[in-house]
Design a protein around this motif. Structure first.
Motif, PDB file in Angstrom:
ATOM      1  N   LYS A  65      -2.914   0.327  -2.577  1.00 58.31           N
ATOM      2  CA  LYS A  65      -2.641   0.947  -3.860  1.00 58.31           C
ATOM      3  C   LYS A  65      -3.590   0.356  -4.896  1.00 58.31           C
ATOM      4  O   LYS A  65      -3.739  -0.862  -5.004  1.00 58.31           O
ATOM      5  CB  LYS A  65      -1.189   0.669  -4.264  1.00 58.31           C
ATOM      6  CG  LYS A  65      -0.732   1.449  -5.473  1.00 58.31           C
ATOM      7  CD  LYS A  65       0.755   1.180  -5.710  1.00 58.31           C
ATOM      8  CE  LYS A  65       1.189   1.611  -7.102  1.00 58.31           C
ATOM      9  NZ  LYS A  65       0.868   3.012  -7.388  1.00 58.31           N
ATOM     10  N   TYR A  66      -4.262   1.231  -5.624  1.00 56.18           N
ATOM     11  CA  TYR A  66      -5.206   0.759  -6.628  1.00 56.18           C
ATOM     12  C   TYR A  66      -4.564   0.789  -8.003  1.00 56.18           C
ATOM     13  O   TYR A  66      -3.927   1.762  -8.389  1.00 56.18           O
ATOM     14  CB  TYR A  66      -6.452   1.647  -6.631  1.00 56.18           C
ATOM     15  CG  TYR A  66      -7.429   1.303  -7.726  1.00 56.18           C
ATOM     16  CD1 TYR A  66      -8.285   0.215  -7.584  1.00 56.18           C
ATOM     17  CD2 TYR A  66      -7.484   2.038  -8.902  1.00 56.18           C
ATOM     18  CE1 TYR A  66      -9.186  -0.117  -8.583  1.00 56.18           C
ATOM     19  CE2 TYR A  66      -8.382   1.712  -9.906  1.00 56.18           C
ATOM     20  CZ  TYR A  66      -9.226   0.625  -9.749  1.00 56.18           C
ATOM     21  OH  TYR A  66     -10.105   0.294 -10.745  1.00 56.18           O
ATOM     22  N   VAL A  67      -4.737  -0.306  -8.721  1.00 56.40           N
ATOM     23  CA  VAL A  67      -4.249  -0.338 -10.097  1.00 56.40           C
ATOM     24  C   VAL A  67      -5.449  -0.613 -11.007  1.00 56.40           C
ATOM     25  O   VAL A  67      -6.189  -1.566 -10.782  1.00 56.40           O
ATOM     26  CB  VAL A  67      -3.180  -1.439 -10.281  1.00 56.40           C
ATOM     27  CG1 VAL A  67      -2.782  -1.554 -11.742  1.00 56.40           C
ATOM     28  CG2 VAL A  67      -1.969  -1.139  -9.416  1.00 56.40           C
ATOM     29  N   PRO A  68      -5.668   0.245 -11.998  1.00 53.60           N
ATOM     30  CA  PRO A  68      -6.829   0.063 -12.864  1.00 53.60           C
ATOM     31  C   PRO A  68      -6.886  -1.344 -13.447  1.00 53.60           C
ATOM     32  O   PRO A  68      -5.840  -1.942 -13.723  1.00 53.60           O
ATOM     33  CB  PRO A  68      -6.618   1.107 -13.969  1.00 53.60           C
ATOM     34  CG  PRO A  68      -5.742   2.129 -13.357  1.00 53.60           C
ATOM     35  CD  PRO A  68      -4.875   1.422 -12.371  1.00 53.60           C
ATOM     36  N   LYS A  76      -1.812  -3.656  -3.089  1.00 52.60           N
ATOM     37  CA  LYS A  76      -0.966  -3.867  -1.903  1.00 52.60           C
ATOM     38  C   LYS A  76      -1.185  -2.794  -0.842  1.00 52.60           C
ATOM     39  O   LYS A  76      -1.620  -1.688  -1.140  1.00 52.60           O
ATOM     40  CB  LYS A  76       0.502  -3.969  -2.313  1.00 52.60           C
ATOM     41  CG  LYS A  76       1.167  -2.678  -2.750  1.00 52.60           C
ATOM     42  CD  LYS A  76       2.682  -2.897  -2.778  1.00 52.60           C
ATOM     43  CE  LYS A  76       3.433  -1.595  -2.690  1.00 52.60           C
ATOM     44  NZ  LYS A  76       3.756  -0.959  -3.949  1.00 52.60           N
ATOM     45  N   TRP A  77      -0.886  -3.194   0.391  1.00 50.95           N
ATOM     46  CA  TRP A  77      -1.105  -2.273   1.509  1.00 50.95           C
ATOM     47  C   TRP A  77      -0.109  -1.121   1.461  1.00 50.95           C
ATOM     48  O   TRP A  77       1.070  -1.334   1.221  1.00 50.95           O
ATOM     49  CB  TRP A  77      -0.938  -2.998   2.849  1.00 50.95           C
ATOM     50  CG  TRP A  77      -2.023  -4.001   3.098  1.00 50.95           C
ATOM     51  CD1 TRP A  77      -1.927  -5.354   2.946  1.00 50.95           C
ATOM     52  CD2 TRP A  77      -3.357  -3.729   3.538  1.00 50.95           C
ATOM     53  NE1 TRP A  77      -3.136  -5.947   3.254  1.00 50.95           N
ATOM     54  CE2 TRP A  77      -4.030  -4.967   3.621  1.00 50.95           C
ATOM     55  CE3 TRP A  77      -4.052  -2.558   3.855  1.00 50.95           C
ATOM     56  CZ2 TRP A  77      -5.352  -5.074   4.021  1.00 50.95           C
ATOM     57  CZ3 TRP A  77      -5.375  -2.664   4.261  1.00 50.95           C
ATOM     58  CH2 TRP A  77      -6.022  -3.910   4.334  1.00 50.95           C
ATOM     59  N   VAL A  78      -0.615   0.088   1.719  1.00 52.25           N
ATOM     60  CA  VAL A  78       0.307   1.227   1.806  1.00 52.25           C
ATOM     61  C   VAL A  78       0.108   1.985   3.112  1.00 52.25           C
ATOM     62  O   VAL A  78       0.642   3.072   3.296  1.00 52.25           O
ATOM     63  CB  VAL A  78       0.130   2.208   0.624  1.00 52.25           C
ATOM     64  CG1 VAL A  78       0.529   1.561  -0.671  1.00 52.25           C
ATOM     65  CG2 VAL A  78      -1.288   2.744   0.561  1.00 52.25           C
ATOM     66  N   GLY A  79      -0.702   1.434   4.003  1.00 51.58           N
ATOM     67  CA  GLY A  79      -0.914   2.079   5.299  1.00 51.58           C
ATOM     68  C   GLY A  79      -1.638   3.407   5.162  1.00 51.58           C
ATOM     69  O   GLY A  79      -2.555   3.543   4.361  1.00 51.58           O
ATOM     70  N   LEU A  80      -1.177   4.387   5.925  1.00 51.45           N
ATOM     71  CA  LEU A  80      -1.874   5.667   5.968  1.00 51.45           C
ATOM     72  C   LEU A  80      -1.326   6.671   4.955  1.00 51.45           C
ATOM     73  O   LEU A  80      -1.561   7.865   5.060  1.00 51.45           O
ATOM     74  CB  LEU A  80      -1.809   6.267   7.373  1.00 51.45           C
ATOM     75  CG  LEU A  80      -2.540   5.466   8.466  1.00 51.45           C
ATOM     76  CD1 LEU A  80      -2.297   6.061   9.827  1.00 51.45           C
ATOM     77  CD2 LEU A  80      -4.035   5.396   8.181  1.00 51.45           C
ATOM     78  N   LYS A  81      -0.596   6.168   3.982  1.00 54.54           N
ATOM     79  CA  LYS A  81       0.056   7.033   3.006  1.00 54.54           C
ATOM     80  C   LYS A  81      -0.875   8.103   2.435  1.00 54.54           C
ATOM     81  O   LYS A  81      -0.552   9.289   2.393  1.00 54.54           O
ATOM     82  CB  LYS A  81       0.600   6.157   1.879  1.00 54.54           C
ATOM     83  CG  LYS A  81       1.290   6.930   0.774  1.00 54.54           C
ATOM     84  CD  LYS A  81       1.734   5.987  -0.329  1.00 54.54           C
ATOM     85  CE  LYS A  81       1.879   6.745  -1.641  1.00 54.54           C
ATOM     86  NZ  LYS A  81       1.985   5.852  -2.797  1.00 54.54           N
ATOM     87  N   TYR A  82      -2.075   7.659   2.005  1.00 52.23           N
ATOM     88  CA  TYR A  82      -2.969   8.606   1.335  1.00 52.23           C
ATOM     89  C   TYR A  82      -3.573   9.619   2.297  1.00 52.23           C
ATOM     90  O   TYR A  82      -3.867  10.739   1.923  1.00 52.23           O
ATOM     91  CB  TYR A  82      -4.061   7.851   0.571  1.00 52.23           C
ATOM     92  CG  TYR A  82      -3.501   7.026  -0.561  1.00 52.23           C
ATOM     93  CD1 TYR A  82      -2.979   7.650  -1.690  1.00 52.23           C
ATOM     94  CD2 TYR A  82      -3.473   5.643  -0.494  1.00 52.23           C
ATOM     95  CE1 TYR A  82      -2.448   6.917  -2.719  1.00 52.23           C
ATOM     96  CE2 TYR A  82      -2.950   4.891  -1.531  1.00 52.23           C
ATOM     97  CZ  TYR A  82      -2.435   5.528  -2.645  1.00 52.23           C
ATOM     98  OH  TYR A  82      -1.902   4.784  -3.674  1.00 52.23           O
ATOM     99  N   PHE A  83      -3.733   9.189   3.573  1.00 51.03           N
ATOM    100  CA  PHE A  83      -4.247  10.130   4.565  1.00 51.03           C
ATOM    101  C   PHE A  83      -3.209  11.210   4.839  1.00 51.03           C
ATOM    102  O   PHE A  83      -3.515  12.392   4.942  1.00 51.03           O
ATOM    103  CB  PHE A  83      -4.637   9.402   5.855  1.00 51.03           C
ATOM    104  CG  PHE A  83      -5.835   8.520   5.671  1.00 51.03           C
ATOM    105  CD1 PHE A  83      -7.109   9.030   5.844  1.00 51.03           C
ATOM    106  CD2 PHE A  83      -5.686   7.197   5.294  1.00 51.03           C
ATOM    107  CE1 PHE A  83      -8.223   8.234   5.667  1.00 51.03           C
ATOM    108  CE2 PHE A  83      -6.789   6.391   5.110  1.00 51.03           C
ATOM    109  CZ  PHE A  83      -8.064   6.906   5.294  1.00 51.03           C
ATOM    110  N   ASN A  84      -1.955  10.774   4.968  1.00 56.30           N
ATOM    111  CA  ASN A  84      -0.875  11.743   5.165  1.00 56.30           C
ATOM    112  C   ASN A  84      -0.769  12.693   3.980  1.00 56.30           C
ATOM    113  O   ASN A  84      -0.571  13.893   4.140  1.00 56.30           O
ATOM    114  CB  ASN A  84       0.466  11.021   5.355  1.00 56.30           C
ATOM    115  CG  ASN A  84       0.529  10.342   6.702  1.00 56.30           C
ATOM    116  OD1 ASN A  84      -0.073  10.836   7.669  1.00 56.30           O
ATOM    117  ND2 ASN A  84       1.212   9.210   6.776  1.00 56.30           N
ATOM    118  N   MET A  85      -0.947  12.103   2.794  1.00 54.77           N
ATOM    119  CA  MET A  85      -0.887  12.915   1.587  1.00 54.77           C
ATOM    120  C   MET A  85      -1.936  14.028   1.641  1.00 54.77           C
ATOM    121  O   MET A  85      -1.672  15.175   1.305  1.00 54.77           O
ATOM    122  CB  MET A  85      -1.203  12.024   0.379  1.00 54.77           C
ATOM    123  CG  MET A  85      -0.186  12.059  -0.729  1.00 54.77           C
ATOM    124  SD  MET A  85      -0.565  10.703  -1.861  1.00 54.77           S
ATOM    125  CE  MET A  85      -1.258  11.622  -3.210  1.00 54.77           C
TER     126      MET A  85
END
Lengths: 323, 307
Positions: A65-68, A76-85
């Protein structure tokens, strides 16, 4: 720094060849002798590490997760969340299919064009005319993307040359840039315009390298110029064709997104949007960095798979390959 | 210009000698010349059209009457564009970025290529692969953007000239070219007591003028035409190159044409100015292009040499 990298590399082969003490000494001696050459490498290697390799590592933000204003590697790790998204994104399939169709169409039209032009140029007897045609046809390669798109807008404007022609033939003006169904054609025609002449350089060089004895032999066998082209010229430049084809397939996902984002607008997104333009829009105009990075990584990986596959096929089918 | 005998030799090499062209082939040759003239027309027409439009009166462009010859000749738009301070700021920035960028490109590329051209240098293969790998896999847009941001290069010239300092393709061309220099010269210079740096600056660079000219052309054109980096990293209008000025004109015009043809007049005025700006932007490239042409063909061919 580069020096230590170099040294690190050297020790490995030396270490593998166990008990080759004198060998290793020899190598150290050579490295010491060449130390000035290694100093040339320092700045470029640091540049590559920072601007080419660090962004590759930076891709971990696709899994984090990217925070400006926090770490560029995310918090922090979010795994494949964004790929699934992305895969569940309602626009996923049309963007994915657009990327594939636009790339394949571009390849189909831009790849053979330089070969044909080179063959035609090769038949010219007047060398002055030949070099004139070449000079003119290289020029579009030097036209910037912004200007290319400017030309496209001027040409497709309601009073531009294309619509004047349409009107002269009794039609009514078409707004090419607002209609999704024309986007692919306009894009491809402009790519052909820009790249064909430049693409002939390598083929013309390959053509001069074809063995003249083969033409002689073909002629004795009664082959006319067309048959000679078919049975001598084309096989003669086949390695060049294959190598360039492999290269093009490798970069097949790399449609010119700079051109696309200059050309498209919300009314043509439907056919114009490709993965890289979507990455740009999501990432840099909507600031969803992690999500956009995941989409970008997805694209790079497909590209890498394609280039490996193309290289493998090329090595299997012919004797030329990229590596 | 090739002499007649050279032309004859060339023909013989291509297998023309003693060949009586058939009637069909003669017909083809005529057809071929016509076809290639058509190709030349198609490649040059868009640029000539812009030139014609830039010198034409608005009403003729509006009526779609300008094709190749300017109608209602005038230089008003040139006056308008050249009176715009923003245009000159952009032009100046473009020149600056092109000069500084190309100098960095060239220095970095040569520095990397020279050691790589020494086949017996230990680690050579590693460094070559280290560079070549980046041709097939890259960081992608987002990580690059975040990197440049986190290095605080945004709104500085460095965001434009540093991230693209070395093109791997050009690096390989340069490496191949260095490899082809006669080794004896460098060896003799070393015997005469020249250091590696001395050899590089006094032997290698002077002998490489053709390839350096090619690289200057490739990199300079790239820098001159660059717009995406500046759009990402330069918010300050006083830092933006002329490509962005042009892009804003084009984007503005496309926005007005968004609502079908109701705002046609505004669009046409923009057309006129756009053409002028485009002509002024591409002019330097068109001017230097014929002089460097003979070099870049050999440059591209060197790039094709497989390692």
């Amino acid at each position: 720094m580069a020096q230590s990298v170099a040294a690190g590399r050297v020790q490995k082969p030396a270490g593998r060849a166990r008990g080759s003490g004198p060998d290793r000494k020899q190598k150290w001696k050579r490295i010491r002798k060449d130390w000035q050459l290694y100093t040339f490498l320092v700045i470029p290697v640091v540049y590559f590490l920072i601007f080419k390799y660090l962004p590759m590592v930076g891709n971990v933000i696709a899994f984090r997760k990217y925070v400006p204003a926090k770490s560029i590697f995310g918090v922090k790790w979010v795994g494949l969340k964004y790929f699934n998204m992305f895969i569940q994104d309602p626009s996923f399939w049309h963007i994915f299919l657009n990327t594939i169709t636009l790339s394949v169409e571009t390849l189909i039209f831009t790849f053979p064009a330089p070969i044909i032009l080179a063959l035609l140029l090769n038949e010219l007897r007047n060398l002055k005319f030949k070099s004139f045609v070449q000079t003119a046809s290289y020029l579009p390669h030097f036209v910037s993307t912004v200007m290319l798109v400017g030309i496209i807008f001027e040409f497709t404007a309601s009073s531009g040359p294309i619509n004047s022609l349409v009107k002269a033939m009794g039609g009514s003006a078409v707004s090419f840039m607002q209609d999704p169904k024309y986007f692919h054609s306009v894009y491809i025609i402009s790519r052909v315009w820009q790249s064909t002449g430049w693409g002939t350089i390598m083929y013309l060089a390959a053509l001069t390298a074809v063995n003249p004895d083969l033409y002689e032999a073909a002629r004795i066998d009664g082959a006319n110029r067309w048959k000679q082209t078919l049975h001598v010229t084309l096989p003669g430049i086949r390695p060049t064709i294959v190598t360039l084809l492999v290269l093009s397939i490798g970069s097949i996902m790399g449609v010119s997104f700079e051109q696309i984002i200059l050309m498209y607008n919300p009314s043509t997104y439907e056919t114009a949007d490709v993965i890289s333009s979507y990455v740009y829009r999501i990432g840099l105009t909507q600031n969803s960095y992690s999500y956009a990075a995941a989409i970008g990584l997805f694209e790079s990986i497909i590209g890498l798979i394609l280039v490996s596959l193309a290289n493998y096929l090329s090595r299997k089918l012919t004797d030329s390959s990229l590596w | 210009m090739p002499s007649i005998s050279a032309v004859k030799t060339a023909k013989r090499e291509k297998g023309y000698s003693g060949m009586k062209p058939t009637k069909g082939y003669r017909v083809f040759q005529v057809f071929n010349v016509i076809l290639l003239l058509l190709v030349v027309m198609i490649t040059l027409y868009p640029v000539l059209y812009l030139v014609a439009q830039s010198f034409s009166a608005q009403k003729y462009i509006y009526a779609g009457e300008v094709t190749l010859i300017p109608k209602g000749f005038n230089v008003d738009t040139y006056k308008i564009v050249m009176a715009d301070q923003q245009f000159w700021i952009g032009y100046g920035n473009t020149v600056l970025y092109t000069v500084v960028g190309t100098a960095i490109n060239l220095a970095m590329t040569m520095m990397f290529a020279y050691p790589l051209s020494k086949k017996n240098l230990i680690g050579n293969r590693f460094f070559t692969l280290f560079a070549v790998f980046t041709m097939y896999f890259g960081g992608g847009l987002i990580p690059n953007y975040l990197l440049v941001n986190s290095l605080h290069m945004k709104n500085t010239i460095w965001a434009i000239v540093i991230p693209g300092a070395i093109s791997t393709f050009n690096l390989l061309i340069m490496k191949t070219s260095f490899e082809q220099l006669p080794k004896e010269l460098e060896e003799a210079a070393a015997v005469d007591g020249l250091s590696t740096y001395g050899i590089f600056f006094r032997i290698v660079i002077p002998l490489s003028s053709a390839i350096i000219a090619t690289m200057v052309l490739f990199y300079a054109v790239g820098n001159w035409n660059n717009w995406f980096g500046p759009m990402l990293y330069l918010d300050d209008k006083n830092l933006q190159p002329v490509t962005l000025y042009l892009r804003n004109l084009i984007a503005g015009a496309s926005a007005t044409s968004g609502g079908v043809q109701d705002d046609m007049e505004a669009q046409q005025i923009a057309s006129n100015i756009k053409s002028t700006t485009m002509v002024l932007t591409v002019l330097p490239i068109v001017c230097i292009y014929p002089f460097l042409q003979k070099y870049f063909v050999s440059g591209v061919l060197l790039g094709a040499v497989k390692e």
